[in-house]
Design a protein around this motif. Sequence first.
Motif, PDB file in Angstrom:
ATOM      1  N   PHE A   1     -13.794  14.519  -5.287  1.00 54.19           N
ATOM      2  CA  PHE A   1     -13.310  14.589  -6.663  1.00 54.19           C
ATOM      3  C   PHE A   1     -12.668  13.265  -7.072  1.00 54.19           C
ATOM      4  CE2 PHE A   1     -12.611  19.138  -5.211  1.00 54.19           C
ATOM      5  CZ  PHE A   1     -13.718  19.646  -5.867  1.00 54.19           C
ATOM      6  N   GLN A   2     -12.686  12.969  -8.366  1.00 55.70           N
ATOM      7  CA  GLN A   2     -12.091  11.733  -8.874  1.00 55.70           C
ATOM      8  C   GLN A   2     -10.633  11.597  -8.452  1.00 55.70           C
ATOM      9  OE1 GLN A   2     -14.580   9.754  -9.673  1.00 55.70           O
ATOM     10  NE2 GLN A   2     -13.997   9.251 -11.772  1.00 55.70           N
ATOM     11  N   GLU A   3      -9.904  12.700  -8.464  1.00 56.34           N
ATOM     12  CA  GLU A   3      -8.479  12.662  -8.139  1.00 56.34           C
ATOM     13  C   GLU A   3      -8.223  12.180  -6.716  1.00 56.34           C
ATOM     14  OE1 GLU A   3      -9.191  15.201 -11.565  1.00 56.34           O
ATOM     15  OE2 GLU A   3     -10.065  15.226  -9.550  1.00 56.34           O
TER      16      GLU A   3
ATOM     17  N   ASP B   1      -4.753   4.113  -0.139  1.00 56.17           N
ATOM     18  CA  ASP B   1      -5.910   4.421   0.702  1.00 56.17           C
ATOM     19  C   ASP B   1      -6.752   5.576   0.159  1.00 56.17           C
ATOM     20  OD1 ASP B   1      -3.997   6.336   1.253  1.00 56.17           O
ATOM     21  OD2 ASP B   1      -4.024   6.065   3.430  1.00 56.17           O
ATOM     22  N   HIS B   2      -6.159   6.432  -0.676  1.00 59.06           N
ATOM     23  CA  HIS B   2      -6.886   7.527  -1.326  1.00 59.06           C
ATOM     24  C   HIS B   2      -5.927   8.242  -2.251  1.00 59.06           C
ATOM     25  CE1 HIS B   2      -4.793  10.273   1.388  1.00 59.06           C
ATOM     26  NE2 HIS B   2      -5.165   9.487   2.389  1.00 59.06           N
ATOM     27  N   GLY B   3      -6.420   9.204  -2.994  1.00 64.53           N
ATOM     28  CA  GLY B   3      -5.586   9.967  -3.900  1.00 64.53           C
ATOM     29  C   GLY B   3      -5.239  11.332  -3.351  1.00 64.53           C
ATOM     30  N   ASP B   4      -4.986  12.265  -4.273  1.00 60.84           N
ATOM     31  CA  ASP B   4      -4.651  13.638  -3.917  1.00 60.84           C
ATOM     32  C   ASP B   4      -5.224  14.557  -4.984  1.00 60.84           C
ATOM     33  OD1 ASP B   4      -2.673  15.472  -2.207  1.00 60.84           O
ATOM     34  OD2 ASP B   4      -2.487  16.076  -4.303  1.00 60.84           O
ATOM     35  N   GLY B   5      -5.671  15.740  -4.582  1.00 60.88           N
ATOM     36  CA  GLY B   5      -6.232  16.686  -5.542  1.00 60.88           C
ATOM     37  C   GLY B   5      -5.256  17.055  -6.639  1.00 60.88           C
TER      38      GLY B   5
ATOM     39  N   MET C   1       0.827  -1.199   0.000  1.00 57.19           N
ATOM     40  CA  MET C   1       0.000   0.000   0.000  1.00 57.19           C
ATOM     41  C   MET C   1       0.860   1.247   0.000  1.00 57.19           C
ATOM     42  SD  MET C   1      -2.903  -1.036   2.811  1.00 57.19           S
ATOM     43  CE  MET C   1      -3.720   0.550   2.629  1.00 57.19           C
ATOM     44  N   THR C   2       0.391   2.268  -0.710  1.00 58.94           N
ATOM     45  CA  THR C   2       0.946   3.601  -0.598  1.00 58.94           C
ATOM     46  C   THR C   2      -0.121   4.508  -0.006  1.00 58.94           C
ATOM     47  OG1 THR C   2       0.324   4.005  -2.903  1.00 58.94           O
ATOM     48  CG2 THR C   2       2.606   3.377  -2.477  1.00 58.94           C
ATOM     49  N   ASP C   3       0.242   5.748   0.259  1.00 56.35           N
ATOM     50  CA  ASP C   3      -0.683   6.689   0.898  1.00 56.35           C
ATOM     51  C   ASP C   3      -0.797   7.940   0.034  1.00 56.35           C
ATOM     52  OD1 ASP C   3      -1.835   8.686   2.634  1.00 56.35           O
ATOM     53  OD2 ASP C   3      -1.325   7.419   4.325  1.00 56.35           O
ATOM     54  N   GLN C   4      -2.023   8.289  -0.319  1.00 54.47           N
ATOM     55  CA  GLN C   4      -2.313   9.508  -1.082  1.00 54.47           C
ATOM     56  C   GLN C   4      -1.848   9.385  -2.541  1.00 54.47           C
ATOM     57  OE1 GLN C   4      -2.343  12.731   1.599  1.00 54.47           O
ATOM     58  NE2 GLN C   4      -2.110  14.301   0.050  1.00 54.47           N
TER      59      GLN C   4
ATOM     60  N   THR D   1     -13.456   3.736  -0.127  1.00 57.36           N
ATOM     61  CA  THR D   1     -14.739   3.956   0.555  1.00 57.36           C
ATOM     62  C   THR D   1     -14.807   5.333   1.200  1.00 57.36           C
ATOM     63  OG1 THR D   1     -13.875   2.956   2.581  1.00 57.36           O
ATOM     64  CG2 THR D   1     -15.130   1.520   1.083  1.00 57.36           C
ATOM     65  N   PHE D   2     -13.617   5.960   1.367  1.00 57.67           N
ATOM     66  CA  PHE D   2     -13.545   7.252   2.055  1.00 57.67           C
ATOM     67  C   PHE D   2     -12.176   7.843   1.718  1.00 57.67           C
ATOM     68  CE2 PHE D   2     -15.379   9.295   6.078  1.00 57.67           C
ATOM     69  CZ  PHE D   2     -14.541  10.406   6.067  1.00 57.67           C
ATOM     70  N   PRO D   3     -12.097   9.057   1.168  1.00 56.69           N
ATOM     71  CA  PRO D   3     -10.795   9.605   0.778  1.00 56.69           C
ATOM     72  C   PRO D   3     -10.029  10.220   1.952  1.00 56.69           C
ATOM     73  CG  PRO D   3     -12.524  11.132   0.155  1.00 56.69           C
ATOM     74  CD  PRO D   3     -13.207   9.928   0.732  1.00 56.69           C
TER      75      PRO D   3
END
Length: 471
Positions: free
Chosen positions: A301-303, A284-288, A33-36, A71-73
């Motif tokens: 947002f998709q990003e 776990d989620h992306g970044d804007g 896993m990576t983060d963001q 499920t949650f950014p």
Amino acid sequence: MLIASFCLFSFFCSAQQNNTFLKDNRPNIVLIMTDQHQAEALSIAGNLNLHTPNLDRLAKTGIRFENAYVTFPLCTPSRSSIFTGKMPHSLGVNSNADSDNKMKDTDKQLGLGHLLTQSGYDAAYAGKWHAHEEAMADGNGFATIADFGDMPLAEKCIDYLELKQKSTQPFFLVASFDNPHNICEWARNEPLPYGNIAPVPLNETPNLPVNFKKSATFPEALQLEQNVEVKIYPTQNYTEADWRQYRYTYYRLVEKVDAEIGKIINAIDALGLRENTIIIFTSDHGDGNASHGWNQKTALFQESVKVPLIINYKAITNANERLNKSLVSNGLDLYPTICDYAGIDFSENLLGKSIKKIIEKDITPHDFVVVETKFEGKNAYGTLGRALITQKYKYILYSWGKNREQFFDIENDPYEMHNLINSKAELTHIDDCRQKLLNWCKQTNDTKFLKKIVLPTTSILTSDTLFDKPY
């Protein structure tokens, strides 16, 4: 739950008596896993602003999922989902705040660490946890082999793999990296924990994204949340040149973590473990990353909500389909998928689906996935949000404010630049998404957001039916 726990315990005891765990060939499972890490931040995805050779080769010999959502950014809710297979609000994990993420012991006991340990796997964890405690703690079913920190996480994982090379017991290893999360520190002009990234001349930085400018229907609640949490969103006075340096730095951080991941992949190959090891990669989620003038996550947002997902295993290396377009929720679907590959029965009542079964065409993919969010912080307004996403459409609803309702044709408008919520031509599809979200909130007992629902125009219900009590 008691029945499921008893069955697992009985299975474990029976298997030990028959010594089956010493003889079976169940695959090892490595979850990286990576983060963001946003979905488009891979060179194999066509991004020319970075080079990710290690993740690319993992995808080239496996399957990359183009439509994987969280499920949650946000770290803690998203990671809590991944290890339990439940939506964050069902777990009581609604933000990163200590007062807002109290997971029940019964949910912890059914987490992946416990489940795989009880079924005969050696479960080891390296790196960032945040699910739901900040650091890995006793009671989650894992042995900790490396604490939070990207250095020397890969080396400690390799030490573990060397110990397991000749073992007949299958293992479940989680390697959880922090980067590219260091973009948060960079945005605050703070030193980076794993080494700074030197700025470059403007002509060497990436261009701004096509959706850089905020639209005329930018949600009011998001704007106000951005305004009051300056330390989280320290970009309000950024020039376009600042944003381009941001994007340059973000991609260098992705490359940095790709190099660390490559060490683990190389070790798996060098130790002769690849033949019977499943490697799963996600975030776990992306970044804007400057889209919509947004840094960080939390917004829908998709990003921020769409992430990379790669599964690499001998059973699918010869698959004709290298790019899978099925809708996937990594927070809901990885739990049954890992159980499936490990030969562990899982409840049919889970919201998630086994990706293994989707790949093998044994079940149909999701018709839609749901992402939830909450803005929590010292100055935050506590805005709630839900996004319902199909292959073609994305419906977003925030809990308050002007432009709180949004509707995008993401098939033709993947950058979410044209809000169609007032389009009469799309009203049937908008109402369909409204109804699906209403049903979802009822199905998952999402009572807090149920009170914020916009009813379909054709509904015979009235708003008072959404309230069990007025406040």
